[in-house]
Motif scaffolding. Structure first.
Motif, mmCIF file in Angstrom:
data_model
loop_
_atom_site.group_PDB
_atom_site.id
_atom_site.type_symbol
_atom_site.label_atom_id
_atom_site.label_comp_id
_atom_site.label_asym_id
_atom_site.label_seq_id
_atom_site.Cartn_x
_atom_site.Cartn_y
_atom_site.Cartn_z
ATOM 1 N N LEU A 11 31.239 63.485 62.688
ATOM 2 C CA LEU A 11 31.623 62.310 63.435
ATOM 3 C C LEU A 11 32.995 61.782 63.358
ATOM 4 C CD1 LEU A 11 28.928 59.909 61.953
ATOM 5 C CD2 LEU A 11 28.737 60.735 64.242
ATOM 6 N N ASN A 13 36.507 59.117 63.787
ATOM 7 C CA ASN A 13 36.597 57.868 63.198
ATOM 8 C C ASN A 13 36.127 56.635 64.248
ATOM 9 O OD1 ASN A 13 37.633 58.924 60.934
ATOM 10 N ND2 ASN A 13 39.718 58.375 61.309
ATOM 11 N N GLU A 15 33.448 56.969 66.304
ATOM 12 C CA GLU A 15 31.896 57.025 66.138
ATOM 13 C C GLU A 15 31.497 56.197 64.883
ATOM 14 O OE1 GLU A 15 30.499 60.923 68.307
ATOM 15 O OE2 GLU A 15 31.700 61.210 66.513
ATOM 16 N N VAL A 16 32.209 56.307 63.814
ATOM 17 C CA VAL A 16 31.972 55.611 62.549
ATOM 18 C C VAL A 16 32.233 54.151 62.686
ATOM 19 C CG1 VAL A 16 32.590 55.312 60.128
ATOM 20 C CG2 VAL A 16 32.177 57.711 61.137
ATOM 21 N N HIS A 19 29.545 52.736 64.883
ATOM 22 C CA HIS A 19 28.140 52.331 64.039
ATOM 23 C C HIS A 19 28.518 51.200 63.143
ATOM 24 C CE1 HIS A 19 24.434 53.614 62.201
ATOM 25 N NE2 HIS A 19 25.371 53.436 61.048
ATOM 26 N N ILE A 20 29.488 51.067 62.632
ATOM 27 C CA ILE A 20 29.697 49.932 61.647
ATOM 28 C C ILE A 20 29.578 48.629 62.402
ATOM 29 C CG2 ILE A 20 31.520 48.549 60.304
ATOM 30 C CD1 ILE A 20 32.438 51.477 59.577
ATOM 31 N N LEU A 51 35.169 49.704 55.399
ATOM 32 C CA LEU A 51 35.390 50.799 56.536
ATOM 33 C C LEU A 51 35.853 50.108 57.819
ATOM 34 C CD1 LEU A 51 32.239 53.027 56.126
ATOM 35 C CD2 LEU A 51 34.349 53.887 56.175
ATOM 36 N N ASN A 93 40.768 61.973 65.231
ATOM 37 C CA ASN A 93 40.769 61.045 64.194
ATOM 38 C C ASN A 93 42.348 60.628 64.022
ATOM 39 O OD1 ASN A 93 37.988 60.895 63.946
ATOM 40 N ND2 ASN A 93 38.025 62.349 62.106
#
Length: 140
Positions: A11, A13, A15-16, A19-20, A51, A93
């Protein structure tokens, strides 16, 4: 050095961060899920906050400015270079702004690419990945 065991999915950054944001959105919409234990919710909230702080707009990270269309176009245009998946992920990233940083992200850069190719990669990064400006210095 190459990884011996491949992961199912890597994943970025971006995509993270997406998601968050989705988790936070669902939490706001669903107040019925508040019946979980207080400690479990507190731990999750701490992780989400940290995050989001690290990857979000206030952190001035590249992930905060990226979007799926630009990442997809970047991946298509960078495919002319023989880069490993992990190298592409690191480029997305970090969104390097200099050849020196690019050297650090790509294994055996000097043997695989010319300076012109590196400059072209940096142009693509600037155009599609929206690198974050350098943090202000203490004296400025």
């Amino acid at each position: 050095m190459k990884a011996e065991v491949a992961r199912d999915k890597l994943l970025s950054n971006f995509e993270v961060l997406q998601h968050i944001n989705d988790i936070k959105r669902r939490q706001k919409q669903s107040s019925a899920s508040r019946h979980r234990s207080a400690l479990k919710t507190e731990n999750l909230e701490t992780i989400l906050l940290e995050l989001h702080t690290y990857l979000g707009e206030k952190a001035h990270s590249a992930a905060a400015k990226q979007n799926p269309a630009d990442i997809k176009t970047f991946m298509q245009e960078i495919s002319v270079y023989d880069l490993e998946k992990a190298e592409k992920l690191q480029i997305i990233n970090i969104a390097p702004t200099s050849l020196v940083t690019l050297y650090c992200l790509i294994e055996e850069y000097e043997q695989r690419f010319t300076e012109e190719q590196g400059n072209h990669m940096l142009e693509l990064i600037q155009k599609y990945l929206h690198p974050a400006p350098p943090p202000p210095t203490a004296g400025a």
